[in-house]
Enzyme design. Sequence first.
Site, mmCIF file in Angstrom:
data_model
loop_
_atom_site.group_PDB
_atom_site.id
_atom_site.type_symbol
_atom_site.label_atom_id
_atom_site.label_comp_id
_atom_site.label_asym_id
_atom_site.label_seq_id
_atom_site.Cartn_x
_atom_site.Cartn_y
_atom_site.Cartn_z
ATOM 1 N N SER A 147 27.626 46.566 -25.172
ATOM 2 C CA SER A 147 28.382 47.800 -25.409
ATOM 3 C C SER A 147 28.614 48.541 -24.102
ATOM 4 O O SER A 147 27.828 48.413 -23.143
ATOM 5 C CB SER A 147 27.594 48.694 -26.360
ATOM 6 O OG SER A 147 28.139 49.995 -26.382
ATOM 7 N N ASP B 135 17.550 38.829 -42.247
ATOM 8 C CA ASP B 135 17.110 40.006 -41.506
ATOM 9 C C ASP B 135 16.825 39.520 -40.090
ATOM 10 O O ASP B 135 15.993 38.628 -39.880
ATOM 11 C CB ASP B 135 15.830 40.557 -42.173
ATOM 12 C CG ASP B 135 15.296 41.788 -41.462
ATOM 13 O OD1 ASP B 135 15.785 42.113 -40.358
ATOM 14 O OD2 ASP B 135 14.382 42.427 -42.014
ATOM 15 N N LEU B 136 17.494 40.104 -39.107
ATOM 16 C CA LEU B 136 17.339 39.640 -37.720
ATOM 17 C C LEU B 136 15.903 39.765 -37.220
ATOM 18 O O LEU B 136 15.487 39.048 -36.304
ATOM 19 C CB LEU B 136 18.269 40.425 -36.793
ATOM 20 C CG LEU B 136 19.772 40.165 -36.966
ATOM 21 C CD1 LEU B 136 20.586 41.217 -36.217
ATOM 22 C CD2 LEU B 136 20.138 38.763 -36.475
ATOM 23 N N SER C 204 24.346 49.617 -34.571
ATOM 24 C CA SER C 204 25.499 49.723 -33.656
ATOM 25 C C SER C 204 25.741 51.114 -33.074
ATOM 26 O O SER C 204 26.762 51.331 -32.413
ATOM 27 C CB SER C 204 26.768 49.255 -34.372
ATOM 28 O OG SER C 204 27.047 50.134 -35.437
ATOM 29 N N ARG D 110 38.951 59.722 -24.626
ATOM 30 C CA ARG D 110 37.994 58.755 -24.058
ATOM 31 C C ARG D 110 38.349 57.336 -24.472
ATOM 32 O O ARG D 110 38.329 56.408 -23.668
ATOM 33 C CB ARG D 110 36.582 59.123 -24.538
ATOM 34 C CG ARG D 110 35.528 58.133 -24.169
ATOM 35 C CD ARG D 110 34.120 58.618 -24.509
ATOM 36 N NE ARG D 110 33.218 57.510 -24.394
ATOM 37 C CZ ARG D 110 32.881 56.692 -25.400
ATOM 38 N NH1 ARG D 110 33.355 56.904 -26.624
ATOM 39 N NH2 ARG D 110 32.086 55.676 -25.193
ATOM 40 N N LYS E 298 21.096 47.206 -25.519
ATOM 41 C CA LYS E 298 22.191 46.322 -25.108
ATOM 42 C C LYS E 298 21.911 45.717 -23.727
ATOM 43 O O LYS E 298 22.217 44.546 -23.472
ATOM 44 C CB LYS E 298 23.522 47.085 -25.114
ATOM 45 C CG LYS E 298 23.966 47.503 -26.518
ATOM 46 C CD LYS E 298 24.126 46.293 -27.431
ATOM 47 C CE LYS E 298 24.564 46.631 -28.835
ATOM 48 N NZ LYS E 298 24.659 45.459 -29.711
ATOM 49 N N TYR F 119 19.983 53.014 -27.811
ATOM 50 C CA TYR F 119 20.924 51.949 -28.188
ATOM 51 C C TYR F 119 21.440 51.213 -26.941
ATOM 52 O O TYR F 119 21.452 49.976 -26.899
ATOM 53 C CB TYR F 119 22.070 52.598 -28.974
ATOM 54 C CG TYR F 119 23.292 51.750 -29.178
ATOM 55 C CD1 TYR F 119 23.258 50.631 -29.993
ATOM 56 C CD2 TYR F 119 24.501 52.087 -28.565
ATOM 57 C CE1 TYR F 119 24.393 49.854 -30.190
ATOM 58 C CE2 TYR F 119 25.641 51.329 -28.764
ATOM 59 C CZ TYR F 119 25.578 50.206 -29.570
ATOM 60 O OH TYR F 119 26.701 49.447 -29.763
ATOM 61 N N ASP G 182 24.401 38.738 -42.675
ATOM 62 C CA ASP G 182 24.073 40.158 -42.530
ATOM 63 C C ASP G 182 22.859 40.414 -43.410
ATOM 64 O O ASP G 182 22.410 39.509 -44.132
ATOM 65 C CB ASP G 182 25.262 41.048 -42.953
ATOM 66 C CG ASP G 182 25.276 42.371 -42.183
ATOM 67 O OD1 ASP G 182 24.228 43.047 -42.174
ATOM 68 O OD2 ASP G 182 26.309 42.711 -41.584
#
Length: 264
Positions: A108, A48-49, A72, A171, A137, A133, A31
């Site tokens: 997601s 760091d990605l 996320s 939901r 994905k 976001y 992470d």
Amino acid sequence: MKILMTGASGGIGTRLRELLPPIYPDLVLSDLTPPPNLKPNENFKQADLADLAAVEAICEGVDGILHFGGFSVEGPWDTILQANIIGGYNLFEAARKKGVKRIIFASSNHAVGFYPRHSKIPPDVTARPDSRYGVSKVFGEAVGSLYADKYGLSVTCLRIGNFGDRPLDQRRLSIWLKPEDLVQLCQIGLEHPAIHFEVLYGASYNERAWWDNSRAYEFGYRPVGKAEDHREHAMAEQARMKPDPVGDFYQGGAFCSAEFAGDF
Ligand code: 15L
């Protein structure tokens, strides 16, 4: 198998740090910052990605990757760009360069959030992201598909609903994912011999599901979580929430109504 889990300090990563070691004892955690409660027997590598060289370094000698890293929720474009678009690409590219065989990509429900709740969708529908976001994905799923078809990696994209110990509201009764069920899906992605490229829904046994997850069942998925067991709690929480006409119509909920300026 030596398994790398990115996003080890996040919500999903934190829980999987407890559940994975009995199955995959050779687990590398990564992470941006180490988990605050890192134990001496845990193997953590900072990365760091957005930094390809750093991602390559953590992929060294790894057999399979559980990619839960990145941003996320919905956020400003630059945040999504760095963490999920550049970061997602770097993850697949580093895996290819280092000969990693299998990747489980945490996609997601927000990749398809603008499908209405009254439709039941299989994995191979046209993407209808509900946010920047969600777009990231869809991008990650596309990169996964490319790396499977062109470079022969085995890629499983999990369109995760809502991960947690119980469904939080109405939901989430349709999209809940019990942590133990996510572990099953990860095992399928890491080990099933027939996986080339798959998109599966990350959902438990939810009677109100909006998703046809029969493909996951074909691979042996047998979820143990039953959302309706938590119906009372979820509906009580729902009663405390404000009505959201747009969010209540679409699968993605508040991700759809945020910034919404369309016709409804
Ligand atoms: C997601 O993709 C998010 O990571 C999570 O925080 C929840 O918002 C979840 O979707 C959801 O739709 O409930």
